[in-house]
Design a protein around this motif. Structure first.
Motif, mmCIF file in Angstrom:
data_model
loop_
_atom_site.group_PDB
_atom_site.id
_atom_site.type_symbol
_atom_site.label_atom_id
_atom_site.label_comp_id
_atom_site.label_asym_id
_atom_site.label_seq_id
_atom_site.Cartn_x
_atom_site.Cartn_y
_atom_site.Cartn_z
ATOM 1 N N PRO A 10 -16.636 -36.417 16.671
ATOM 2 C CA PRO A 10 -17.906 -36.589 17.386
ATOM 3 C C PRO A 10 -18.419 -38.013 17.271
ATOM 4 O O PRO A 10 -18.278 -38.645 16.216
ATOM 5 N N ARG A 96 -25.657 -34.765 23.204
ATOM 6 C CA ARG A 96 -24.200 -34.691 23.212
ATOM 7 C C ARG A 96 -23.658 -35.101 24.580
ATOM 8 O O ARG A 96 -22.668 -35.836 24.684
ATOM 9 N N ASP A 119 -14.495 -31.067 25.886
ATOM 10 C CA ASP A 119 -15.882 -31.360 25.506
ATOM 11 C C ASP A 119 -16.827 -31.198 26.689
ATOM 12 O O ASP A 119 -17.937 -30.655 26.552
#
Length: 581
Positions: A10, A96, A119
């Motif tokens: 991440p 995100r 993702d």
């Protein structure tokens, strides 16, 4: 809702994200979300990598912008505690997504293509979940009420609108909130259903029963499953409307799986619900669709007495369906049902006997299976042991269904103990027990000794002839009484009872329309056919002859012959008196 972590490492969190957004107020969270959302809407237009996925994401971001505008325009939106979970999760997803956007916009980015696709897909799924939750919250109407999420439990005198809002609030918490919200919502729902039996219909109409059934999933928290199961069980049992909502919400399959694999307490509640659902014959077919016959038979074989009672109740409900009868035979249901006749639960005995009665009516195959398991002997003993009228009724119906077998007819006809018990039920049972007992008696070939043994029930049979309901009672009572009157001592005993003679003559009266005249005529004919002069004299003295004459003129079956015999007796008396004089 929170995203699953990406397979790729991440990126560092955006500097715009506060250290603890979960502790912020709804308004401050919205103040963080709106500029970030606007930035993503604008910047997503220029992304070149994975353009197709970003086009889909932009569509969802546009819908999200609209939903948040509607949210903030609701008068009491910030009071809703659900937003304390929903908004931080949404902010996390947007951060995100901003990080993913930066990677996709960076020409030097050389990360894994498959990882990035994964993702982006997860981010898209998270956005869809947030949109669903926001839409649900907006449509529920609870945001238009001050502190709607903590509404007081509606009391018995509450108006329909108050209860309706409360139900919508409950199901909003169920579908959006975390475990604690779900548990508290379910507790409130159970209390509402317990306090107000009429609320089940409103829950079926205004609540999302299908989602309630979804909470029965094995992956759900055990405490949530337990409360959800209790609510589903109540709804299935409450009324036709709420039962239909459980069935149409897909409840039968999960409930059967709980009966198959759940704990004892879970099995009992699930069996209660399945029994209630199958009480509607339109739902009975679905038991086979879910392979439920084997599940129910096994529950009858090995569960607790309470669960057994409801499982066999479900079998009784569906046993009349032809395909299910075949399945019951294949699954070895008959030995299990006969074994349940020895249960410590009166309810299980009643329902098992009811199931046996239905199967025995199906034909010789099932009757043979039941007799091989000594089902008849167990049923006969239960007549002496049971005190519950409902259970006795089921046992008698089972015996009546077995009576089609010649072997059963011989056993019953020769059992003085059984016949005496039947006579007692005719005298002291409720109207349903009296009808079945009278019908049994009328279909047995009794010896004169056994007929004399139950002569005391003749007056009760005569009285039952006056009852037009239930249908068939008058005929059964008359047939049984006529059979008992073939014994001379019984005829004398009946006519010695002045009340019986009076009752019989009243039934012979053509003006009495409650009784089909062929029935008292048959009884009177049985008395005077080979009776002593005393029996005839008593009937004539009570006025039977004049009624019989009128019935003969009306051409009632048997009346002319009986009238001649009564008249012959009268002429003989006149000649005898003249000779003596």
């Amino acid at each position: 809702m929170e995203m699953h972590p990406s397979a790729a490492a991440p990126p560092p969190p955006s500097p715009q994200q506060p250290p603890s957004s979960a502790a912020a107020s709804p308004q401050s969270l919205l103040d963080l979300i709106n500029p970030l959302l606007s930035l993503l809407l604008l910047s997503s237009l220029t992304v070149r990598s994975f353009a197709g996925r970003w086009q889909s994401l932009r569509s969802k971001l546009t819908s999200l912008h609209s939903s948040l505008s509607s949210l903030s325009s609701s008068p009491h939106w910030s009071d809703n505690p659900l937003l304390q979970t929903l908004l931080p999760n949404l902010l996390s997803t947007l951060h995100r997504l901003k990080s993913l956007h930066d990677h996709c916009s960076d020409p030097s980015f050389n990360g894994g293509k498959l990882h990035m696709q994964s993702d982006l897909d997860m981010a898209s799924t998270s956005l869809s979940n947030h949109l669903h939750d926001l839409d649900l919250l907006l449509r529920s109407g609870v945001l238009h009420q001050s502190n709607a999420i903590v509404l007081s439990q509606p009391g018995p005198g509450s108006g329909k609108d108050d209860v309706q809002l409360f139900v919508k609030d409950l199901f909003t918490r169920l579908q959006i909130g975390g475990i604690e919200f779900k548990k508290k919502a379910l507790e409130s729902l159970l209390q509402l259903l317990a306090d107000d039996e009429k609320s089940a219909s409103l829950v079926a109409k205004e609540g999302n029963v299908a989602y309630l059934i979804h909470l029965l999933d094995l992956n759900m928290s055990s405490s949530v499953r337990e409360k959800a199961l209790a609510a589903v069980s109540i709804l299935a049992s409450a009324n036709d409307e709420s039962r239909k909502s459980v069935f149409e919400g897909g409840g039968l399959g999960p409930l059967l799986r709980i009966i198959e694999t759940g704990s004892s307490a879970f099995k009992e509640k699930a069996a209660i619900a399945v029994e209630a659902i199958t009480a509607d014959l339109e739902n009975a077919w679905a038991i086979s669709a879910y392979s439920g016959v084997s599940v129910l038979v096994e529950a009858c074989r090995s569960s607790s007495p309470a669960a057994q009672s409801h499982a066999v109740g479900a079998i009784r409900n569906v046993a009349c369906v032809e395909d299910i009868k075949v399945a019951l035979a294949e699954e070895g249901a008959v030995p299990v049902l006969v074994q349940l006749l020895s249960s410590s639960s009166t309810s299980a005995i009643e329902k098992s006997a009811g199931s046996i009665a239905i199967l025995a009516e199906s034909g010789e195959y099932f009757r043979t299976l039941i007799l091989q398991e000594r089902g008849l002997q167990k049923l006969m003993r239960l007549i002496q042991d049971l005190s519950s009228p409902d259970a006795l009724e089921s046992v008698l119906r089972a015996i009546s269904s077995l009576l089609a077998s010649d072997a059963v007819a011989r056993i019953l006809s020769s059992s003085t103990a059984f016949i005496v018990q039947i006579g007692e039920l005719i005298k002291h049972g409720n109207i349903r027990l009296q009808q079945i007992s009278a019908s049994l008696l009328s279909n047995l070939s009794l010896s004169d000794g056994n007929k004399r043994a139950i002569s005391s029930c003749m007056s009760s049979l005569l009285k039952l002839m006056e009852s037009p309901k239930p249908v068939g009672l008058q005929d059964s009572a008359a047939q049984a009484l006529v059979a008992l009157l073939t014994v001379r001592s019984n005829r004398k005993e009946l006519v010695r009872d002045e009340k019986c003679v009076t009752r019989l003559v009243q039934m012979l009266d053509p003006e009495n329309e409650l009784v089909p005249k062929r029935l008292p005529v048959a009884v009177a004919a049985a008395i005077v056919g080979t009776a002593s002069q005393g029996c005839r004299k008593r009937l004539v003295a009570a006025g039977a002859h004049q009624h019989m004459q009128r019935l003969a003129e009306m051409e009632v079956a048997g009346a002319r012959k009986a009238s001649h015999r009564l008249a012959g007796n009268k002429l003989k008396t006149i000649f005898s008196r003249t000779w003596r004089e």
